[in-house]
Write a protein that holds these residues in place. Structure first.
Motif, PDB file in Angstrom:
ATOM      1  N   VAL A 126      48.454   5.589  20.426  1.00 58.59           N
ATOM      2  CA  VAL A 126      48.879   6.042  19.323  1.00 58.59           C
ATOM      3  C   VAL A 126      49.324   7.530  19.540  1.00 58.59           C
ATOM      4  CG1 VAL A 126      47.997   7.227  17.095  1.00 58.59           C
ATOM      5  CG2 VAL A 126      47.201   4.878  17.857  1.00 58.59           C
ATOM      6  N   ALA A 127      50.605   7.743  19.447  1.00 57.57           N
ATOM      7  CA  ALA A 127      51.039   9.059  19.509  1.00 57.57           C
ATOM      8  C   ALA A 127      50.984   9.955  18.748  1.00 57.57           C
ATOM      9  CB  ALA A 127      52.631   9.052  19.935  1.00 57.57           C
ATOM     10  N   MET A 128      51.142  11.356  18.831  1.00 58.29           N
ATOM     11  CA  MET A 128      51.443  12.491  17.703  1.00 58.29           C
ATOM     12  C   MET A 128      52.473  12.468  16.990  1.00 58.29           C
ATOM     13  SD  MET A 128      48.513  14.095  17.573  1.00 58.29           S
ATOM     14  CE  MET A 128      49.069  15.314  16.527  1.00 58.29           C
ATOM     15  N   PRO A 129      52.510  12.472  15.737  1.00 58.26           N
ATOM     16  CA  PRO A 129      53.840  12.649  15.139  1.00 58.26           C
ATOM     17  C   PRO A 129      54.864  13.751  15.499  1.00 58.26           C
ATOM     18  CG  PRO A 129      52.303  13.264  13.495  1.00 58.26           C
ATOM     19  CD  PRO A 129      51.564  12.516  14.764  1.00 58.26           C
ATOM     20  N   LEU A 130      54.210  14.822  15.706  1.00 55.22           N
ATOM     21  CA  LEU A 130      54.779  16.206  16.282  1.00 55.22           C
ATOM     22  C   LEU A 130      54.150  16.676  17.516  1.00 55.22           C
ATOM     23  CD1 LEU A 130      56.912  18.532  15.978  1.00 55.22           C
ATOM     24  CD2 LEU A 130      55.264  19.637  14.322  1.00 55.22           C
ATOM     25  N   LEU A 131      54.822  16.541  18.675  1.00 52.67           N
ATOM     26  CA  LEU A 131      54.086  17.058  19.704  1.00 52.67           C
ATOM     27  C   LEU A 131      54.751  18.401  20.329  1.00 52.67           C
ATOM     28  CD1 LEU A 131      51.734  16.530  22.067  1.00 52.67           C
ATOM     29  CD2 LEU A 131      53.689  15.273  23.347  1.00 52.67           C
ATOM     30  N   LEU A 132      53.839  19.570  20.380  1.00 51.05           N
ATOM     31  CA  LEU A 132      54.255  20.643  21.033  1.00 51.05           C
ATOM     32  C   LEU A 132      53.491  21.065  22.255  1.00 51.05           C
ATOM     33  CD1 LEU A 132      55.730  23.352  20.369  1.00 51.05           C
ATOM     34  CD2 LEU A 132      53.793  24.122  19.043  1.00 51.05           C
ATOM     35  N   GLN A 133      54.205  21.370  23.470  1.00 48.95           N
ATOM     36  CA  GLN A 133      53.640  21.485  24.679  1.00 48.95           C
ATOM     37  C   GLN A 133      54.208  22.813  25.429  1.00 48.95           C
ATOM     38  OE1 GLN A 133      54.624  17.519  25.802  1.00 48.95           O
ATOM     39  NE2 GLN A 133      52.638  17.384  26.575  1.00 48.95           N
ATOM     40  N   TRP A 134      53.443  23.435  26.011  1.00 47.07           N
ATOM     41  CA  TRP A 134      54.103  24.407  27.193  1.00 47.07           C
ATOM     42  C   TRP A 134      54.803  23.977  28.263  1.00 47.07           C
ATOM     43  CZ3 TRP A 134      53.904  28.966  24.786  1.00 47.07           C
ATOM     44  CH2 TRP A 134      52.650  29.444  24.214  1.00 47.07           C
ATOM     45  N   THR A 135      55.946  24.023  28.556  1.00 47.84           N
ATOM     46  CA  THR A 135      56.843  23.606  29.484  1.00 47.84           C
ATOM     47  C   THR A 135      56.741  24.878  30.504  1.00 47.84           C
ATOM     48  OG1 THR A 135      58.779  24.276  28.461  1.00 47.84           O
ATOM     49  CG2 THR A 135      58.166  22.008  28.489  1.00 47.84           C
ATOM     50  N   ARG A 136      56.865  25.950  30.304  1.00 50.72           N
ATOM     51  CA  ARG A 136      56.779  27.399  30.967  1.00 50.72           C
ATOM     52  C   ARG A 136      55.780  28.150  30.257  1.00 50.72           C
ATOM     53  NH1 ARG A 136      60.993  30.408  31.244  1.00 50.72           N
ATOM     54  NH2 ARG A 136      62.513  29.219  30.063  1.00 50.72           N
ATOM     55  N   PRO A 137      54.361  28.190  30.482  1.00 51.22           N
ATOM     56  CA  PRO A 137      53.534  29.125  29.737  1.00 51.22           C
ATOM     57  C   PRO A 137      53.981  30.552  29.716  1.00 51.22           C
ATOM     58  CG  PRO A 137      52.247  27.655  31.189  1.00 51.22           C
ATOM     59  CD  PRO A 137      53.845  27.381  31.462  1.00 51.22           C
ATOM     60  N   PRO A 138      53.851  31.401  28.963  1.00 54.60           N
ATOM     61  CA  PRO A 138      54.281  32.742  28.673  1.00 54.60           C
ATOM     62  C   PRO A 138      53.684  33.651  29.675  1.00 54.60           C
ATOM     63  CG  PRO A 138      53.394  31.974  26.543  1.00 54.60           C
ATOM     64  CD  PRO A 138      52.813  31.155  27.690  1.00 54.60           C
ATOM     65  N   LEU A 139      54.615  34.351  30.237  1.00 53.42           N
ATOM     66  CA  LEU A 139      54.258  35.543  31.247  1.00 53.42           C
ATOM     67  C   LEU A 139      55.092  36.538  31.196  1.00 53.42           C
ATOM     68  CD1 LEU A 139      57.195  35.478  33.284  1.00 53.42           C
ATOM     69  CD2 LEU A 139      56.058  33.434  34.128  1.00 53.42           C
ATOM     70  N   VAL A 140      54.624  37.885  31.720  1.00 48.35           N
ATOM     71  CA  VAL A 140      55.403  39.212  31.509  1.00 48.35           C
ATOM     72  C   VAL A 140      56.212  39.450  32.755  1.00 48.35           C
ATOM     73  CG1 VAL A 140      54.767  41.659  31.498  1.00 48.35           C
ATOM     74  CG2 VAL A 140      53.205  40.112  30.225  1.00 48.35           C
ATOM     75  N   ASN A 141      57.366  39.862  32.376  1.00 49.16           N
ATOM     76  CA  ASN A 141      58.453  40.173  33.435  1.00 49.16           C
ATOM     77  C   ASN A 141      58.903  41.384  33.068  1.00 49.16           C
ATOM     78  OD1 ASN A 141      60.348  39.947  35.188  1.00 49.16           O
ATOM     79  ND2 ASN A 141      61.631  38.461  34.282  1.00 49.16           N
ATOM     80  N   GLY A 142      58.386  42.416  33.490  1.00 49.81           N
ATOM     81  CA  GLY A 142      59.041  43.848  33.172  1.00 49.81           C
ATOM     82  C   GLY A 142      58.420  44.137  32.073  1.00 49.81           C
ATOM     83  N   ASN A 143      59.192  44.350  30.869  1.00 52.92           N
ATOM     84  CA  ASN A 143      58.928  44.670  29.497  1.00 52.92           C
ATOM     85  C   ASN A 143      58.930  43.550  28.714  1.00 52.92           C
ATOM     86  OD1 ASN A 143      61.447  45.087  29.594  1.00 52.92           O
ATOM     87  ND2 ASN A 143      61.422  47.032  28.415  1.00 52.92           N
ATOM     88  N   ASN A 144      59.548  42.370  29.481  1.00 56.69           N
ATOM     89  CA  ASN A 144      59.712  41.057  28.398  1.00 56.69           C
ATOM     90  C   ASN A 144      58.532  40.095  28.581  1.00 56.69           C
ATOM     91  OD1 ASN A 144      62.238  42.149  28.123  1.00 56.69           O
ATOM     92  ND2 ASN A 144      63.291  40.319  29.133  1.00 56.69           N
ATOM     93  N   ILE A 145      58.277  39.411  27.531  1.00 55.63           N
ATOM     94  CA  ILE A 145      57.516  38.327  27.569  1.00 55.63           C
ATOM     95  C   ILE A 145      58.317  37.066  27.435  1.00 55.63           C
ATOM     96  CG2 ILE A 145      55.683  37.095  26.348  1.00 55.63           C
ATOM     97  CD1 ILE A 145      54.443  39.442  25.588  1.00 55.63           C
ATOM     98  N   GLU A 146      58.301  36.032  28.134  1.00 55.43           N
ATOM     99  CA  GLU A 146      59.117  35.033  28.383  1.00 55.43           C
ATOM    100  C   GLU A 146      58.446  33.810  28.596  1.00 55.43           C
ATOM    101  OE1 GLU A 146      60.952  35.340  32.769  1.00 55.43           O
ATOM    102  OE2 GLU A 146      61.857  36.679  31.320  1.00 55.43           O
ATOM    103  N   GLY A 147      58.908  32.427  28.344  1.00 56.21           N
ATOM    104  CA  GLY A 147      58.316  31.144  28.470  1.00 56.21           C
ATOM    105  C   GLY A 147      59.237  30.265  27.946  1.00 56.21           C
ATOM    106  N   ALA A 148      58.712  28.826  27.674  1.00 53.16           N
ATOM    107  CA  ALA A 148      59.233  27.796  26.965  1.00 53.16           C
ATOM    108  C   ALA A 148      58.326  26.746  26.576  1.00 53.16           C
ATOM    109  CB  ALA A 148      60.270  27.143  27.970  1.00 53.16           C
TER     110      ALA A 148
END
Length: 237
Positions: A126-148
């Motif tokens: 049984v699958a979730m109807p809506l699935l949300l997953q980290w593919t690139r967990p958030p990280l700090v790059n200088g003064n940026n926060i980035e991820g996916a």
């Protein structure tokens, strides 16, 4: 006179032969029917199609052999909540209340005397109807926060999808990292959404909220991701 008698004897012989042949055919057919009715009972279904949490599910189990009517039951294991197995028909139906892999054993019995029984183990995914997953967990790059993140539509309906990514600092101020509003088709491949934004110095927790509306079914699905620890940004914008 003798000739006529001979003909009568010949006619009778033909009639007798036809009767014997017909009886033999009927006997053979009767034996075939008996053999079919009493052959070993077995569950024909090999596997179950996957389901989706909170979505209607309907599947017919099949058996061969045995004497009708048949009786179906769940003998053991974990059967999904919100679903049932119809004893008389062998139909699995309902709407599972949670996602996961459910292992259970189904048993079928017939009406013979003595009754025959057969069982088989199945796994229902049984699958979730809506699935949300980290593919690139958030990280700090200088003064940026980035991820996916990756968003998956596990239903058979199109989604009116909204995804919001925010970073919240230690005093509760939120900074938007990404906003998306789009249509995610049924059976579409998973969609990756990346995010990156400059934020002031501080300690941040990243929240991702996905909301999917299915207008045709008047249904709304929600999923949230959140970083487990703070992300420290030391460089200013």
């Amino acid at each position: 006179m003798r000739l006529r008698t001979g003909r009568r004897i010949g006619d009778v012989a033909v009639i007798v032969a036809l009767i014997v042949l017909e009886c033999a055919i009927l006997h053979t057919h009767s034996l075939a029917q008996q053999g079919s009715a009493t052959r070993g009972l077995a569950i024909k279904t090999e596997s179950l199609p996957a389901g989706t949490a909170h979505q209607d599910y309907h599947f017919q189990l099949e058996a061969i052999g045995g004497t009708s009517p048949l009786h179906w039951s769940v003998a053991s294991g974990e059967f999904p909540l919100g679903m049932s197995l119809e004893a008389a028909s062998g139909v699995i139906s309902g709407a599972p209340t949670s996602a996961g892999d459910f292992d259970f054993t189904v048993e079928v019995s017939d009406s013979g005397s003595p009754a025959q029984r057969a069982s088989k183990q199945f796994t229902l995914h049984v699958a979730m109807p809506l699935l949300l997953q980290w593919t690139r967990p958030p990280l700090v790059n200088g003064n940026n926060i980035e991820g996916a993140v990756m968003v998956t539509n596990g239903t058979t309906a199109d989604f009116d999808l909204t995804v919001i990514v925010v970073a919240v600092n230690e005093i509760g101020k939120a900074f938007a990292l990404r906003y998306e509003h789009l249509n995610l088709k049924a059976n579409a491949p998973p969609l990756e959404i990346d995010f990156s934004s400059t934020v002031p110095q501080g300690a941040y927790v990243v929240h991702v909220d996905a909301v999917a509306e299915v207008l045709s079914k008047n249904a709304i699905y929600r999923q949230r991701l959140q970083t487990s620890s703070g992300l420290q940004v030391n460089a200013g914008p």
